[in-house]
Design an enzyme around this catalytic site. Sequence first.
Site, mmCIF file in Angstrom:
data_model
loop_
_atom_site.group_PDB
_atom_site.id
_atom_site.type_symbol
_atom_site.label_atom_id
_atom_site.label_comp_id
_atom_site.label_asym_id
_atom_site.label_seq_id
_atom_site.Cartn_x
_atom_site.Cartn_y
_atom_site.Cartn_z
ATOM 1 N N ASP A 21 12.525 0.296 10.715
ATOM 2 C CA ASP A 21 11.015 0.688 10.562
ATOM 3 C C ASP A 21 10.983 0.944 8.846
ATOM 4 O O ASP A 21 11.958 1.915 8.165
ATOM 5 C CB ASP A 21 10.601 1.905 11.118
ATOM 6 C CG ASP A 21 9.386 2.208 10.736
ATOM 7 O OD1 ASP A 21 8.267 1.476 10.944
ATOM 8 O OD2 ASP A 21 8.935 3.414 10.302
ATOM 9 N N ASP A 47 9.100 2.441 5.733
ATOM 10 C CA ASP A 47 7.807 3.448 5.394
ATOM 11 C C ASP A 47 8.000 3.309 3.853
ATOM 12 O O ASP A 47 8.241 4.362 3.181
ATOM 13 C CB ASP A 47 8.132 4.665 5.972
ATOM 14 C CG ASP A 47 6.940 5.587 5.759
ATOM 15 O OD1 ASP A 47 6.075 5.012 5.178
ATOM 16 O OD2 ASP A 47 7.305 6.773 6.133
ATOM 17 N N GLU A 73 5.924 3.908 0.674
ATOM 18 C CA GLU A 73 4.678 4.587 0.294
ATOM 19 C C GLU A 73 4.773 4.693 -1.258
ATOM 20 O O GLU A 73 5.121 5.648 -1.709
ATOM 21 C CB GLU A 73 4.681 5.871 0.981
ATOM 22 C CG GLU A 73 4.654 6.117 2.358
ATOM 23 C CD GLU A 73 4.664 7.448 3.139
ATOM 24 O OE1 GLU A 73 4.067 8.227 2.555
ATOM 25 O OE2 GLU A 73 5.164 7.631 4.107
ATOM 26 N N TYR A 77 -3.763 9.442 9.293
ATOM 27 C CA TYR A 77 -3.861 11.027 8.872
ATOM 28 C C TYR A 77 -3.535 11.426 7.450
ATOM 29 O O TYR A 77 -3.330 10.391 6.617
ATOM 30 C CB TYR A 77 -2.764 11.865 9.776
ATOM 31 C CG TYR A 77 -1.396 11.204 10.145
ATOM 32 C CD1 TYR A 77 -0.376 11.132 8.885
ATOM 33 C CD2 TYR A 77 -1.274 10.583 10.989
ATOM 34 C CE1 TYR A 77 0.567 10.441 8.947
ATOM 35 C CE2 TYR A 77 0.056 9.835 11.246
ATOM 36 C CZ TYR A 77 1.008 9.669 10.469
ATOM 37 O OH TYR A 77 2.159 8.876 10.473
#
Length: 344
Positions: A104, A106, A108, A178
């Site tokens: 995965d 991620d 950012e 979120y």
Amino acid sequence: MKKVIGYVNTNDLAKVTGQDAACMDVINIAFGGILEGKAVWNAGTAAKELKRIREYHPEIRIVLSVGGWGADGFSKAAATKESREKFAGSALDLVKTYDLDGIDIDWEYPGTSLAGIASDVKDGENYVLFLQALRSVLDGYHEGMLLTAAVGGDAYFAKLTDMNAVGQILDYVQLMTYDLQGGFQKVTGHHAALYHSGANLIDACVEKAVGAFYGAGVPKEKLILGVPFYSRQWDGVKGEGCYHGLGMEAETIGAYGGDYGELKENWIGRRGFVRYWDDTAKVPYLFNGSTFVSYDDTESIGIKIDYMKEQGLGGVMFWEYKCDPSGELLHFIRQKMDGEREDR
């Protein structure tokens, strides 16, 4: 099949019970990183814990998530064919070593240094090539390996990347719906609203994120809706206003607040905190006259799961496992996803 995907910190794998493991279809281990262009992971005793979890739930898929907020190295690792192949090869080595089911990503975020990481104007283009390199090595190793990504929960991520191409490469795209308000604003609001509410000055919400990524070309069945097991908190709220502290200026930004377990134990209905419900945004919040807390509970998560099913999305992801020590939210999600049947 709709998925329940949970982020579990490496150090928290030992806390995953058999009952909790049975509630998840996929565990995303948080986090691996990038060191000198290679994927790395400080696994500790994880190998033993992964074996134990698989004994509880043989069908579970376990994926290593590389990245997280402030994790540097992606832009450089994605920049050239050689650097992409180097990273992909090292990621595959971790998959083989720990018998993982995939990777995965991620990052950012591509194309911006917002999180204090290096970035480049070509990040959006290189993001696609980076994922293609990973897809190639994983498919070459074993059929059915997972390649997924967590993406920012507002429209900016889709604008900075070619999500039409990305959506064809990945098995699914996890929307971090979120932290949509709080980390940079001194105005109280919902950090994980399902819909935009007029009382909430920031319009980021689940519905907007789904529209942005679907509009950018990601099939709805590949979109995973993210829910928080933690809160955002504003202190020194300057008045109650019309909506019990919602949409008001505060002395602080909306910092990371209490985990759900902490809210249940020490906040909700205690120390002057009253739970309010925004029936437009479909989320709860707490206010005691000076502190405002935005969070999700079983009521709001249940409505989000209904929305997920109605929209034909691929499932639900949550951050993170340790925030729900009693298992209340996790077990509710499993029951709701499975039509209120008993836990497996």
